[in-house]
Design an enzyme around this catalytic site. Structure first.
Site, PDB file in Angstrom:
ATOM      1  CG  ASP A 106      -2.845   7.239  19.733  1.00 44.93           C
ATOM      2  OD1 ASP A 106      -2.601   6.030  20.459  1.00 44.93           O
ATOM      3  OD2 ASP A 106      -1.588   7.747  19.219  1.00 44.93           O
ATOM      4  N   GLY A 108      -6.533   8.092  24.277  1.00 45.60           N
ATOM      5  CA  GLY A 108      -7.800   8.657  24.907  1.00 45.60           C
ATOM      6  C   GLY A 108      -7.546   9.944  25.679  1.00 45.60           C
ATOM      7  CE  LYS A 134      -3.526   5.339  15.847  1.00 44.85           C
ATOM      8  NZ  LYS A 134      -2.038   5.974  16.056  1.00 44.85           N
ATOM      9  CG  ASP A 163      -1.452  16.703  11.131  1.00 45.35           C
ATOM     10  OD1 ASP A 163      -2.120  16.376  11.757  1.00 45.35           O
ATOM     11  OD2 ASP A 163      -0.317  17.109  11.475  1.00 45.35           O
TER      12      ASP A 163
HETATM   13  P1  5GP Z   1      -4.819  10.790  22.170  1.00 40.19           P
HETATM   14  O1  5GP Z   1      -5.130  11.973  23.175  1.00 40.19           O
HETATM   15  O2  5GP Z   1      -6.033   9.928  22.216  1.00 40.19           O
HETATM   16  O3  5GP Z   1      -3.498  10.062  22.495  1.00 40.19           O
HETATM   17  O4  5GP Z   1      -4.802  11.532  20.702  1.00 40.19           O
HETATM   18  C1  5GP Z   1      -5.497  12.187  20.000  1.00 40.19           C
HETATM   19  C2  5GP Z   1      -5.150  12.918  19.131  1.00 40.19           C
HETATM   20  O5  5GP Z   1      -3.785  12.718  18.620  1.00 40.19           O
HETATM   21  C3  5GP Z   1      -6.107  12.921  17.682  1.00 40.19           C
HETATM   22  O6  5GP Z   1      -7.281  13.751  17.819  1.00 40.19           O
HETATM   23  C4  5GP Z   1      -5.227  13.084  16.743  1.00 40.19           C
HETATM   24  O7  5GP Z   1      -5.181  14.546  16.439  1.00 40.19           O
HETATM   25  C5  5GP Z   1      -3.742  12.664  17.173  1.00 40.19           C
HETATM   26  N1  5GP Z   1      -3.450  11.305  16.506  1.00 40.19           N
HETATM   27  C6  5GP Z   1      -3.382  10.072  17.072  1.00 40.19           C
HETATM   28  N2  5GP Z   1      -3.246   9.072  16.694  1.00 40.19           N
HETATM   29  C7  5GP Z   1      -3.030   9.592  15.574  1.00 40.19           C
HETATM   30  C8  5GP Z   1      -2.790   8.849  14.179  1.00 40.19           C
HETATM   31  O8  5GP Z   1      -2.500   7.944  13.797  1.00 40.19           O
HETATM   32  N3  5GP Z   1      -2.443   9.834  12.852  1.00 40.19           N
HETATM   33  C9  5GP Z   1      -2.734  11.310  13.262  1.00 40.19           C
HETATM   34  N4  5GP Z   1      -2.324  12.027  11.986  1.00 40.19           N
HETATM   35  N5  5GP Z   1      -3.058  11.749  14.156  1.00 40.19           N
HETATM   36  C10 5GP Z   1      -3.039  10.867  15.351  1.00 40.19           C
HETATM   37 MG    MG Z   2      -2.051  16.196  14.270  1.00 40.56          MG
END
Ligand code: 5GP
Ligand code: MG
Ligand code: MG
Length: 180
Positions: A106, A108, A134, A163
């Site tokens: 998302d 990163g 994304k 989830d």
């Molecule tokens: P980041 O650190 O890249 O913002 O987020 C990564 C983590 O957030 C992912 O490994 C996941 O666990 C959670 N996450 C990010 N986007 C989503 C989403 O659209 N749906 C769900 N269920 N989890 C997400």
């Molecule tokens: Mg989660």
């Protein structure tokens, strides 16, 4: 198809067949790229457990698997910059070819944190394989990202390991939040 997960309604974004076909293709690519290298797959729990199970069976070269646990979302549908490490690595990754398997990138932040921690342990190489990303939400570029299943819009998804409030991980398809 529509489903309710906890208090929210979701609709199909990626079908079971599309997921299967894409993972088969990723498995073929990884098998070719890592032929003779006996890579170590490192899954990020909880979200990647179903992806890992299918990805590993799509790979037809010798390989190993282990898991770590990180969390950045705590129950909601928006990201935070707080990354927490819940379990330490059980395998020595020094001189290993590591493939980090993630459910979704998302912002990163989670992956950037993990990759920096892994580099200190001196693996032979690190690449990231994510089922979903994304591109519009990314805040930190991850040069190690080499394999992506699907690029999706900046919307919240559940299913196939992902989830919402710890529910929906068992869904066979990937669903998007209705009305975003
Ligand atoms: P980041 O650190 O890249 O913002 O987020 C990564 C983590 O957030 C992912 O490994 C996941 O666990 C959670 N996450 C990010 N986007 C989503 C989403 O659209 N749906 C769900 N269920 N989890 C997400
Ligand atoms: Mg989660
Ligand atoms: Mg994850």
């Amino acid at each position: 198809m529509k489903v309710k997960v906890a208090d929210l309604e979701f609709e199909t974004l990626i079908t079971q067949l599309e997921i299967q076909n894409r993972i088969e293709a990723l498995g073929r690519e990884l098998s070719r790229d890592y032929n003779g290298k006996s890579p170590l797959f490192l899954g990020v729990l909880n979200g990647s457990f179903i992806f890992m199970a299918d990805l590993l069976r799509a790979v037809d070269i010798p390989c190993e698997v282990t898991f770590t646990k990180l969390a950045s979302y705590f129950g909601g549908t928006t990201t935070t910059r707080n990354v927490r490490s819940d379990i330490e690595l059980a395998v020595d990754i020094r001189d290993r070819h590591v493939i980090v398997a993630e459910d979704i990138i998302d912002s990163g932040n989670t992956l950037a944190y993990l990759v920096e921690r892994l580099k200190v342990l001196k693996p032979a190489s690190i690449k990231v394989c994510t089922l979903l990303s994304k591109p519009d939400a990314i805040e930190i570029q991850i040069p190690e990202l080499a394999y992506t299943g699907f690029e999706i819009a900046n919307e919240f998804v559940v299913g196939y390991g992902l989830d919402y409030k710890e529910q929906g991980r068992n869904l066979k398809e990937i669903y998007r939040l209705v009305g975003e």
